[in-house]
Structures are given as C-alpha cells and as structure tokens.
Design an enzyme around this catalytic site. Structure first.
Site, PDB file in Angstrom:
ATOM      1  N   SER A 178      21.828  14.568  24.189  1.00 59.01           N
ATOM      2  CA  SER A 178      22.022  13.611  25.288  1.00 59.01           C
ATOM      3  C   SER A 178      22.099  12.173  24.766  1.00 59.01           C
ATOM      4  CB  SER A 178      20.919  13.748  26.345  1.00 59.01           C
ATOM      5  OG  SER A 178      19.648  13.706  25.751  1.00 59.01           O
ATOM      6  N   HIS A 217      19.550  22.516  25.077  1.00 61.43           N
ATOM      7  CA  HIS A 217      18.932  21.167  25.124  1.00 61.43           C
ATOM      8  C   HIS A 217      18.041  21.104  26.371  1.00 61.43           C
ATOM      9  CE1 HIS A 217      18.324  17.006  24.408  1.00 61.43           C
ATOM     10  NE2 HIS A 217      19.421  16.492  24.924  1.00 61.43           N
ATOM     11  N   HIS A 277      13.540  23.982  17.010  1.00 60.69           N
ATOM     12  CA  HIS A 277      14.025  22.600  17.142  1.00 60.69           C
ATOM     13  C   HIS A 277      14.986  22.271  16.012  1.00 60.69           C
ATOM     14  CE1 HIS A 277      13.965  18.228  17.777  1.00 60.69           C
ATOM     15  NE2 HIS A 277      13.619  18.556  19.018  1.00 60.69           N
ATOM     16  N   ARG A 313       4.755  16.488  21.999  1.00 56.43           N
ATOM     17  CA  ARG A 313       4.940  16.424  23.453  1.00 56.43           C
ATOM     18  C   ARG A 313       4.404  17.698  24.100  1.00 56.43           C
ATOM     19  NH1 ARG A 313      11.291  15.238  23.424  1.00 56.43           N
ATOM     20  NH2 ARG A 313      11.084  17.038  22.025  1.00 56.43           N
ATOM     21  N   ASP A 355       9.773  21.670  26.017  1.00 54.99           N
ATOM     22  CA  ASP A 355      10.153  22.443  27.202  1.00 54.99           C
ATOM     23  C   ASP A 355       9.299  23.687  27.426  1.00 54.99           C
ATOM     24  OD1 ASP A 355      12.320  20.706  27.793  1.00 54.99           O
ATOM     25  OD2 ASP A 355      13.429  21.627  26.155  1.00 54.99           O
TER      26      ASP A 355
END
Ligand code: NMX
Ligand code: MLT
Length: 472
Positions: free
Chosen positions: A278, A308, A354, A363, A409
């Site tokens: 992005s 993504h 990743h 995260r 995620d």
C-alpha cells in the site's frame, strides 16, 4: 495536562543506543521532545523543511555514488525482496525488532506519546505529529491537532451519493476506495497545479489535502460500515472526542475500552516503512504528481489484497470456520489438522509470515498485551494464543517459509470481535483509515524534498538469460 511516562530520559537513552546502533542513528538524530509551544503543525513543518532539503542535497552530492548492495536475478524474480530502492522518512523496519516510527519502537511510542487518559494508549494524532516532524508532541499540541482534524472532517454529500451508487453488499474496501476517489474532487493540489503553482510550493497544497484526507477517511469509513451493517443509520462525530475515539464512536462503539483499542489500532497500523504494497503504491502514484486522494485511493486497492491488508479479514473468517466446525474450545490437535487442511488445499495460513520481518511482529505483541489486560478469558483470544504455539512449527516443517511467526493481522480481529465489531469483511477498512496517516505524511515529505518520478528499469526473461550467459 501532559501524560508522559518516561519522557526526556527515554529520549536520552535512545540517543545513546543510537550511537551504538548505526541503523537507528539517522532516525534518532533529529528526534527530540517538542520544546516549542507552537501548536500549529504547518508552521513547525515550514521551519523543518529547508533543513531537510539541505540534508538531502548534501547526501546526494557527497555520497550519491556509494553502493548499497548488489542486485541479483533472484531479487528481480522474487518481488524485489531485499533490494533497497526507496526513500521513506517516517518509519524504518528492522527484520528482528520490527517497526520504528522516527526511531521510536511501539513500546516507546506507548510510553512517550500523549494519551487520552493517564497510562492510556497513544493518540494517533500524536503519532501523526511525530512521523511528520520527528518530534514527540506535547498533549497541548496533540489536542490542537485533534481540533484541527475535527474541523476538517466535513465530507461533501456527493461522496455519500457516490458510495450509494454501489450495491450495499459490495466489498467494504470497494465502497471505501470509491468514497476516497469521490473526495478527490476537493483536491487543493489539483487546483493549484492547474493554476500553475511553482514546484517549490507543492508541499503546501499537498499538506492541505493530506490533513483533510486523514480527517475525512474515518467519516467515509464509518458511513460504509453503518450503510452495510446498521441500516444506514449514520452517527455524527462527537466534537469532544479525539481522532481514534471519534472513529469508534461513529462506527457505533462507545465503550471506553473500545475507544482505547481504536487509538492503539490506528497508531500501530499507520505506517510500516515504504516498501509494503500500500505504501509503495501510494508513493509510486504520487511520484507522477498525482494528488494525495488519487495516490491514497491507489494504495487502498493494494491494501485490499489477501496477501496484504485483507489478511485481517481472512484470519477472523478462518478462525470462525474452525469454531463452527469444532467449537470454541478446539484442541491443539484439531487446530493442527485445520492448518494442514488449509496448506494442503493450496492456501496460505493467514496472519503468519512476512516479506521483511523475521520475528514475531511487535504489533502482534502489543495487541496480545492489550488482550491479556482487557480480555484474558475471551475464547477466541485463547484460540489465537494456541495458534501462536501451533502454527510456526508447521510452517517451518514446510521448509520454504522464511518467517513462521505471526504478523499484525493474526491478532486484530479477535480484539475487534470482542467489542462487537464482528463483521470480518470490514476489517481491512480499519487498516486503510490508519494507513492514511503514514502514506500522507510521507507524501508531504516527497513534495517538500522534491523527490522525482519513480521509474525503475524492467527486463525480459530473454534479457536476463543473455546477460547471465555473458556474465558466466
Ligand atoms: N502460509 C503458507 N505458506 C506461506 C506462508 C503462510 N503464512 N508464508 C509464506 N508462505 C510460503 C509462500 O507462499 C512461498 O511459497 P511458494 O514458494 O510456494 O510461492 C514460500 O512460503 C516463501 O515465502 P516467503 O519468502 O516466506 O514469504 P513472502 O515474502 O514471499 O510473502 C507473505 C510474505 C506475507 C505474503 C506470506 O508470508 C503470506 O502469504 N502470509 C499469509 C498472508 C498474510 O498474513 N499477509 C499479511 C502480511 C501483513 N500485512 O498486513 O500485509
Ligand atoms: C504492512 O503493515 O504494510 C505489512 O506488515 C506488510 C509489509 O510491511 O510488507
């Protein structure tokens, strides 16, 4: 009142660590606690820009010919993995340590950035100030930025009409990106360019567009949510709330814990250096001098891909399919069977792996800490914890996965689900709202630094074969 924990002493510690760790040095070089009482972000930037323009000029003239590595055929065929090719000022990703925003890790941001309440999660406006200026803002500066964003959060009616032209069950990311495209009509950059603005002034209308875009995306995003799932009953913004809190409120969630979750969520999803799909898309499109709305809408279309940003949707749908089949207290053995079933049917395990990270995503860890604090007994959180144990050894067994650990995620869905935001297809829109902060901040710097059109060289397989024959 200022809710700093750690403050100036943490910055000094960081500075001394940066002396030993060269990768940190540049980011921390100009990181400082904001000392000026100036509440206006625009004038702060105006002051910083000449200094940074000089820095870039010096880098180019003194070190322009220094090599950063070799390009291999594997890199060309392998999605440019490991190839350094972009300038991105707002954040830097270390494969083992994870993301740093202007030199600050996520736990450091949680300590240093102002919060809505003592000991609370960082306010995304503070993160925006930090990544734009390289300075940790005061609570007063963050409050003033919150106010400015609220005053810009007025979305023209045609945007809602444009979204309404789509079927109500169109994917939320399609509705969201369409809304962002419709916002483009108001672009100040486009108007200024048509009037012949001098290139040295490009950053000014880019700044205007970027702040308006960041202010307005939560309104567009919550409209999509209420249209799809709540019979179109729109909730207006609350002028007493901050950016993250207001977003949760407009979606229809007012519990204090959900407000805190949204502040943390938006902060940690905002930026992940420049090479992710992005950010890179936004940067590429903007390099043609497309305005922030055009560039960010393009970025959203990349975010909507399952490898993504859409992975957050895929994770919760996968978890729910397991629960449907085996119940909430699914055993680790059953989980393993499901993982193998997914892999054997030619699919990826969403939320794991990743392109750059080689350890558990920080995260993921901060969301896990949030869950341990606020929802330790949630059955889906327990399931996610079990996946953390069960998935990595299986991915390692495949022998080809470079990073078996969970990414951002893998965790976000169960937190949102816990507070009642259960519609997994919507999750990537939340990621998109957050990413506006990172992409637009860098875009302002792209224009301020006069970065050029992005245009790498491509070659054919025949060209590569001939080149390799000659090289041999
Ligand atoms: N499940 C199954 N296979 C995987 C996974 C996974 N989670 N991760 C990597 N692989 C495979 C990958 O498909 C590739 O297989 P092949 O050679 O047959 O094409 C092989 O392992 C090597 O891939 P890597 O070099 O480890 O990973 P790469 O850098 O190409 O891709 C991702 C990174 C993130 C696309 C990949 O790990 C993935 O597909 N993960 C699952 C989707 C996901 O969680 N995406 C979200 C990423 C974070 N975000 O928000 O963007
Ligand atoms: C992101 O936040 O953009 C993802 O982790 C993907 C990436 O960094 O490549």
């Amino acid at each position: 009142m200022v809710f700093f924990r750690g403050g100036v002493s943490l910055i000094s510690k960081l500075r001394s660590r940066a002396v030993q760790q060269p990768s940190l040095r540049d980011s921390v070089r100009w990181l400082q606690v904001q000392t000026s009482s100036d509440l206006d972000l625009h004038s702060q930037l105006k002051e910083l820009i000449p200094e940074q323009q000089e820095r870039l000029k010096k880098l180019k003239s003194e070190h322009g010919k220094v090599q950063l590595g070799n390009i291999t055929v594997d890199m060309v065929l392998g999605g440019m993995r490991g190839m350094t090719g972009l300038l991105w000022e707002t954040s830097l990703l270390d494969p083992d340590e994870g993301i740093r925003f202007r030199g600050l890790s996520i736990p450091e941001c949680q300590k240093l950035l102002p919060a809505a309440k003592p000991g609370g999660e960082p306010l995304p406006e503070g993160l925006l100030w930090l990544i734009l200026t390289g300075k940790v803002p005061t609570k007063e500066q963050v409050d003033s930025l919150s106010k400015e964003l609220r005053s810009r959060a007025i979305v023209p009616d045609h945007v809602f009409k444009t979204i309404n032209a789509l079927p109500v069950n169109a994917h939320p990311m399609t509705q969201f990106a369409t809304g962002v495209m419709a916002l483009q009509v108001q672009s100040e950059f486009q108007k200024a360019y048509e009037k012949g603005i001098h290139k040295s002034k490009y950053w000014e209308p880019t700044y205007e567009d970027s702040l308006s875009l960041i202010a307005q995306v939560p309104v567009v995003a919550s409209y999509v949510y209420r249209r799809m799932y709540k019979n179109g009953q729109v909730i207006p913004k609350d002028d007493s709330l901050d950016y993250g809190g207001n977003f949760a409120h407009m979606l229809g969630f007012d519990s204090p814990d959900m407000l805190e979750l949204m502040r943390l969520y938006v902060t940690i999803h905002s930026d992940h250096e420049g090479g992710n799909v992005s950010a890179h898309t936004g940067h590429l499109v903007a390099s043609a001098l497309s305005d922030p709305y055009l560039s960010f809408a393009a970025a959203l279309n990349g975010l909507a891909g399952p490898l993504h940003g859409l992975a957050n949707q895929e994770v919760l749908l996968w978890i729910k399919s397991v629960v449907e089949e085996c119940g909430e207290n699914v055993s680790k053995e059953n989980l393993k069977d499901h993982i193998w079933k997914t892999l054997n049917s030619g699919k990826v395990v969403p939320g794991f792996g990743h392109g750059v990270l080689r350890q558990t995503d920080p995260r993921y860890m901060c969301q896990r800490e949030f869950a341990l604090k606020h929802l330790p007994d949630d059955p889906l959180f327990k399931l996610v914890s079990n996946l953390y144990e069960v998935v990595p050894p299986i991915l390692l067994e495949l022998g080809k996965v470079k990073n078996p650990w969970p990414n951002v995620d893998a965790h976000s869905g169960v937190l949102l689900n816990h507070y009642g935001l259960t519609e997994a297809r919507y999750y990537t829109v939340l990621f998109g709202v957050s990413r506006a902060i990172g992409i637009c901040s860098q875009l302002i710097w792209d224009r301020a630094l006069g970065l050029p059109l992005e245009r790498p060289k491509s070659v054919t397989m025949e060209w590569l074969e001939n080149y390799c024959k000659k090289a041999a």
